[in-house]
Design a protein around this motif. Structure first.
Motif, PDB file in Angstrom:
ATOM      1  N   VAL A   7     -14.411  31.904   8.539  1.00 20.65           N
ATOM      2  CA  VAL A   7     -14.261  32.749   9.767  1.00 20.65           C
ATOM      3  C   VAL A   7     -15.654  32.768  10.662  1.00 20.65           C
ATOM      4  O   VAL A   7     -16.721  32.123  10.302  1.00 20.65           O
ATOM      5  N   THR A   8     -15.599  33.590  11.629  1.00 18.48           N
ATOM      6  CA  THR A   8     -16.711  33.971  12.523  1.00 18.48           C
ATOM      7  C   THR A   8     -17.382  32.703  13.239  1.00 18.48           C
ATOM      8  O   THR A   8     -16.795  32.585  14.516  1.00 18.48           O
ATOM      9  N   LEU A   9     -18.332  32.119  12.787  1.00 15.01           N
ATOM     10  CA  LEU A   9     -19.039  30.829  13.474  1.00 15.01           C
ATOM     11  C   LEU A   9     -18.005  29.680  13.632  1.00 15.01           C
ATOM     12  O   LEU A   9     -18.236  28.896  14.946  1.00 15.01           O
ATOM     13  N   ARG A  10     -17.044  29.397  12.990  1.00 15.70           N
ATOM     14  CA  ARG A  10     -16.000  28.426  13.126  1.00 15.70           C
ATOM     15  C   ARG A  10     -14.971  28.771  14.209  1.00 15.70           C
ATOM     16  O   ARG A  10     -14.602  28.161  15.420  1.00 15.70           O
ATOM     17  N   THR A  11     -14.654  29.978  14.089  1.00 13.67           N
ATOM     18  CA  THR A  11     -13.074  30.456  14.790  1.00 13.67           C
ATOM     19  C   THR A  11     -13.816  31.539  16.160  1.00 13.67           C
ATOM     20  O   THR A  11     -12.722  31.642  16.769  1.00 13.67           O
ATOM     21  N   HIS A  12     -15.036  31.638  16.408  1.00 10.67           N
ATOM     22  CA  HIS A  12     -15.408  32.659  17.332  1.00 10.67           C
ATOM     23  C   HIS A  12     -16.314  31.741  18.183  1.00 10.67           C
ATOM     24  O   HIS A  12     -17.144  30.930  17.669  1.00 10.67           O
ATOM     25  N   ARG A  13     -16.576  32.014  19.423  1.00 10.35           N
ATOM     26  CA  ARG A  13     -17.637  31.747  20.521  1.00 10.35           C
ATOM     27  C   ARG A  13     -18.616  32.447  20.246  1.00 10.35           C
ATOM     28  O   ARG A  13     -18.707  33.573  20.428  1.00 10.35           O
ATOM     29  N   ARG A  14     -19.693  31.740  20.106  1.00 12.10           N
ATOM     30  CA  ARG A  14     -21.214  32.412  19.956  1.00 12.10           C
ATOM     31  C   ARG A  14     -21.940  32.163  21.168  1.00 12.10           C
ATOM     32  O   ARG A  14     -21.924  30.832  21.898  1.00 12.10           O
ATOM     33  N   LYS A  97     -25.697  37.874  -7.008  1.00 18.64           N
ATOM     34  CA  LYS A  97     -24.934  36.783  -6.608  1.00 18.64           C
ATOM     35  C   LYS A  97     -23.649  37.265  -5.812  1.00 18.64           C
ATOM     36  O   LYS A  97     -23.005  36.745  -4.800  1.00 18.64           O
ATOM     37  N   PRO A  98     -22.950  38.467  -6.195  1.00 14.47           N
ATOM     38  CA  PRO A  98     -21.907  38.637  -5.426  1.00 14.47           C
ATOM     39  C   PRO A  98     -22.295  39.065  -3.967  1.00 14.47           C
ATOM     40  O   PRO A  98     -21.619  38.536  -2.995  1.00 14.47           O
ATOM     41  N   PHE A  99     -23.453  39.741  -3.641  1.00 14.72           N
ATOM     42  CA  PHE A  99     -23.444  39.775  -2.065  1.00 14.72           C
ATOM     43  C   PHE A  99     -24.066  38.607  -1.698  1.00 14.72           C
ATOM     44  O   PHE A  99     -23.656  38.096  -0.520  1.00 14.72           O
ATOM     45  N   ALA A 100     -24.905  37.805  -2.301  1.00 10.46           N
ATOM     46  CA  ALA A 100     -25.210  36.473  -1.638  1.00 10.46           C
ATOM     47  C   ALA A 100     -24.101  35.565  -1.411  1.00 10.46           C
ATOM     48  O   ALA A 100     -23.993  34.913  -0.394  1.00 10.46           O
ATOM     49  N   SER A 101     -23.142  35.626  -2.124  1.00 12.30           N
ATOM     50  CA  SER A 101     -22.035  34.701  -1.844  1.00 12.30           C
ATOM     51  C   SER A 101     -20.928  35.269  -0.891  1.00 12.30           C
ATOM     52  O   SER A 101     -20.149  34.553  -0.487  1.00 12.30           O
ATOM     53  N   ASP A 102     -20.933  36.672  -0.615  1.00 13.54           N
ATOM     54  CA  ASP A 102     -20.103  37.236   0.310  1.00 13.54           C
ATOM     55  C   ASP A 102     -20.532  37.233   1.794  1.00 13.54           C
ATOM     56  O   ASP A 102     -20.023  37.627   2.776  1.00 13.54           O
ATOM     57  N   ARG A 103     -21.973  36.915   2.123  1.00  8.10           N
ATOM     58  CA  ARG A 103     -22.477  37.029   3.286  1.00  8.10           C
ATOM     59  C   ARG A 103     -23.005  35.754   4.032  1.00  8.10           C
ATOM     60  O   ARG A 103     -23.147  35.934   5.204  1.00  8.10           O
ATOM     61  N   PRO A 104     -22.683  34.415   3.393  1.00  5.29           N
ATOM     62  CA  PRO A 104     -23.114  33.174   4.385  1.00  5.29           C
ATOM     63  C   PRO A 104     -21.869  32.871   5.121  1.00  5.29           C
ATOM     64  O   PRO A 104     -20.765  32.905   4.890  1.00  5.29           O
ATOM     65  N   PHE A 105     -22.252  32.198   6.083  1.00  2.00           N
ATOM     66  CA  PHE A 105     -21.357  31.654   7.256  1.00  2.00           C
ATOM     67  C   PHE A 105     -21.912  30.354   7.782  1.00  2.00           C
ATOM     68  O   PHE A 105     -23.223  30.318   7.924  1.00  2.00           O
ATOM     69  N   ARG A 106     -20.885  29.383   7.930  1.00  3.27           N
ATOM     70  CA  ARG A 106     -21.201  27.983   8.350  1.00  3.27           C
ATOM     71  C   ARG A 106     -21.325  27.973   9.824  1.00  3.27           C
ATOM     72  O   ARG A 106     -20.435  28.896  10.642  1.00  3.27           O
ATOM     73  N   HIS A 107     -22.357  27.223  10.278  1.00  8.14           N
ATOM     74  CA  HIS A 107     -22.384  27.057  11.723  1.00  8.14           C
ATOM     75  C   HIS A 107     -21.070  25.986  12.107  1.00  8.14           C
ATOM     76  O   HIS A 107     -20.763  25.217  11.286  1.00  8.14           O
ATOM     77  N   ALA A 108     -20.451  26.185  13.483  1.00  8.31           N
ATOM     78  CA  ALA A 108     -19.505  25.334  13.828  1.00  8.31           C
ATOM     79  C   ALA A 108     -20.187  24.172  14.591  1.00  8.31           C
ATOM     80  O   ALA A 108     -21.145  24.154  15.038  1.00  8.31           O
TER      81      ALA A 108
END
Length: 108
Positions: A7-14, A97-108
């Motif tokens: 979600v976010t950077l792929r489906t949203h305009r930045r 690890k739980p926090f680190a794996s729950d907060r990254p987003f890929r660039h679109a």
């Protein structure tokens, strides 16, 4: 590590941040801005206030995975957009690890 959420950077305009052009603001497809309210993500058309601008501005930080970013809140430094309980929330930074794996987003 769990898969990065798409979600976010792929489906949203930045675009440039409303409160700080060095940051970014995100829009959902219908044009509303992504902001947080009560530390949860919410699309909102905006009201032109400084509070809204800060709530809708995020700073991209290096993510915990290659090619990913973490989004830090402009209005609450040290809190990051995080996927938890099937929702996007604004949580304080934590190590582990739980926090680190729950907060990254890929660039679109």
């Amino acid at each position: 590590m769990r898969a990065l959420i798409p979600v976010t950077l792929r489906t949203h305009r930045r675009g440039p941040g409303l409160a700080d052009p060095r940051g970014c603001s995100l829009r959902v497809p219908d044009g509303r801005y992504v902001r947080h309210s009560a530390y949860r993500r919410r699309p909102d058309p905006g009201n032109g206030t400084a509070v809204f601008a800060r709530d809708a501005t995020f700073t991209a930080r290096p993510g915990s995975a290659p090619g990913a970013v973490a989004l830090e809140s402009c209005s609450h430094p040290g809190r990051y957009v995080r996927h938890r309980d099937f929702a996007l929330r604004l949580d304080p930074y934590r190590t582990g690890k739980p926090f680190a794996s729950d907060r990254p987003f890929r660039h679109a």
